[in-house]
Design an enzyme around this catalytic site. Structure first.
Site, PDB file in Angstrom:
ATOM      1  N   LYS A  53       0.751  -1.246   0.038  1.00 31.46           N
ATOM      2  CA  LYS A  53      -0.010  -0.055   0.184  1.00 31.46           C
ATOM      3  C   LYS A  53       0.924   1.193   0.044  1.00 31.46           C
ATOM      4  CE  LYS A  53      -3.747  -2.364   2.098  1.00 31.46           C
ATOM      5  NZ  LYS A  53      -4.340  -2.876   3.538  1.00 31.46           N
ATOM      6  N   GLN A  97      -4.252  -1.692   9.810  1.00 31.20           N
ATOM      7  CA  GLN A  97      -4.358  -2.968   9.192  1.00 31.20           C
ATOM      8  C   GLN A  97      -4.995  -4.207  10.036  1.00 31.20           C
ATOM      9  OE1 GLN A  97      -3.104  -3.801   5.970  1.00 31.20           O
ATOM     10  NE2 GLN A  97      -3.948  -5.596   6.080  1.00 31.20           N
ATOM     11  N   ASP A 120     -10.601   2.899   4.712  1.00 34.18           N
ATOM     12  CA  ASP A 120     -10.968   1.249   4.355  1.00 34.18           C
ATOM     13  C   ASP A 120     -12.803   1.542   4.364  1.00 34.18           C
ATOM     14  OD1 ASP A 120      -9.262  -0.389   4.115  1.00 34.18           O
ATOM     15  OD2 ASP A 120      -8.610  -0.709   6.280  1.00 34.18           O
TER      16      ASP A 120
END
Ligand SMILES: NC(=O)c1ccc[n+]([C@@H]2O[C@H](COP(=O)([O-])OP(=O)(O)OC[C@H]3O[C@@H](n4cnc5c(N)ncnc54)[C@H](OP(=O)(O)O)[C@@H]3O)[C@@H](O)[C@H]2O)c1
Length: 283
Positions: A53, A97, A120
């Site tokens: 990412k 994460q 997200d």
């Protein structure tokens, strides 16, 4: 017949070119879009996702900050960090994460993220908005699946869409997006009776289970579009949930694994970061 290969990597590269231009415009206007990535513990797969990412962020000119915390980090320490990032005007997107270590309540952490920085798309506010007709911050993997379906040239109106898997990060949100695009949606899961029979209805089949080669030609209607979200390690190879070679004989279009949905997910994350930066910079 031989299906069209929906090359997620190539499509992602094309979208990223456009995003890089948007980033340059924002930077020219004095805004440096910035993503903060929080990783707790030393799971090698999570580290590799985070590196991936950050690499794409850098390529696009998006600033990134990594917060790598030890596996014994407490819930309070993590919540304090999220609060600091929420309050920091230079940070536009916050990504925590997953999975988080056992001592941390994942849901509580995701709910602590400012929804305007929730790149997200997992915050209940954004998932609720999705249910109510749309959110500027859609969850990345489902948004990537929808983009691939669009690129396959499918008009979903009135089509039969079948989703296999009902997770909160993929199955459920992608079902809502397919519904919003006017498909007739069926959601399957581990208790579904006769999975193959239900899947054979699909004009568009989206599979997000996590079982190597669960979906065989027996599950697929001739001419269907098949989106394989699954990523499974078999020996030293990554395979999807769909038996690619066999299903490609029957499908009209199919995503490979790797280089299908994965690169689209990262690209949608960058798109959300840009959206967040734009929203924050509006007067
Ligand atoms: N490429 C990407 O960017 C990306 C992103 C996210 C996830 N993934 C991959 O996608 C896969 C799914 O991830 P996830 O987080 O959604 O998984 P998950 O939370 O484990 O959910 C799996 C779903 O599959 C269902 N299921 C399990 N066995 C089944 C069977 N035999 N028949 C029908 N349904 C079955 C489960 O049903 P129940 O609800 O009844 O248990 C559950 O709803 C994984 O391989 C993951 O690595 C890829």
């Amino acid at each position: 017949m031989g299906a069209m290969r929906l090359d997620g990597r190539a499509i992602a590269a094309e979208i990223q070119e456009g995003l890089a231009k948007d980033v340059a415009d924002l930077r020219a206007g004095g805004v440096q879009p910035t993503l903060a990535v929080v990783l707790v513990g030393d799971d090698p797969a999570s580290h590799s996702y985070v590196r991936g990412k950050m690499k794409v962020a850098e390529k696009l000119g998006i600033g990134s900050r990594d917060h790598l915390l030890p596996g014994f980090t407490s819930q309070k320490e993590l919540l304090d960090l999220v609060a600091r990032l929420n309050a920091d005007p230079a940070v536009h997107g916050i990504l925590v994460q997953l999975p988080l270590p056992g001592q941390i309540d994942e849901r509580m952490v995701l709910e602590a993220i400012d929804p305007r920085k929730d790149v997200d798309g997992f915050h209940p506010f954004n998932l609720g908005s999705l249910l109510q007709g749309g959110t500027p911050m859609p969850p990345c993997t489902p948004a990537g699946c929808m983009e691939l379906i669009r690129r396959a040239g499918v008009d979903l109106t009135g089509k039969e869409a079948v989703v296999v898997g009902r997770s909160e990060i993929v199955g459920k949100p992608v079902s809502i997006m397919l519904l919003a695009a006017h498909a007739t949606v069926t959601i399957c899961h581990s208790r579904t009776r006769d999975l193959a029979e239900v899947c054979r209805r699909a004009d568009v089949l989206v599979v997000a289970v996590g079982r190597p080669r669960l979906i065989t030609p027996d599950h697929v209607r001739e001419g269907a579009v098949v989106i394989d979200v699954g990523v499974n390690r078999v020996g030293d190879k990554l395979v999807g949930d769909v038996d690619y070679a066999a299903v490609a004989e029957k499908a009209a279009a199919i995503t490979p694994v790797p280089r299908g949905v994965g690169p689209m997910t990262i690209t949608m994350l960058m798109k959300n970061t840009l959206t967040a930066a734009r929203m924050a910079s509006r007067p």
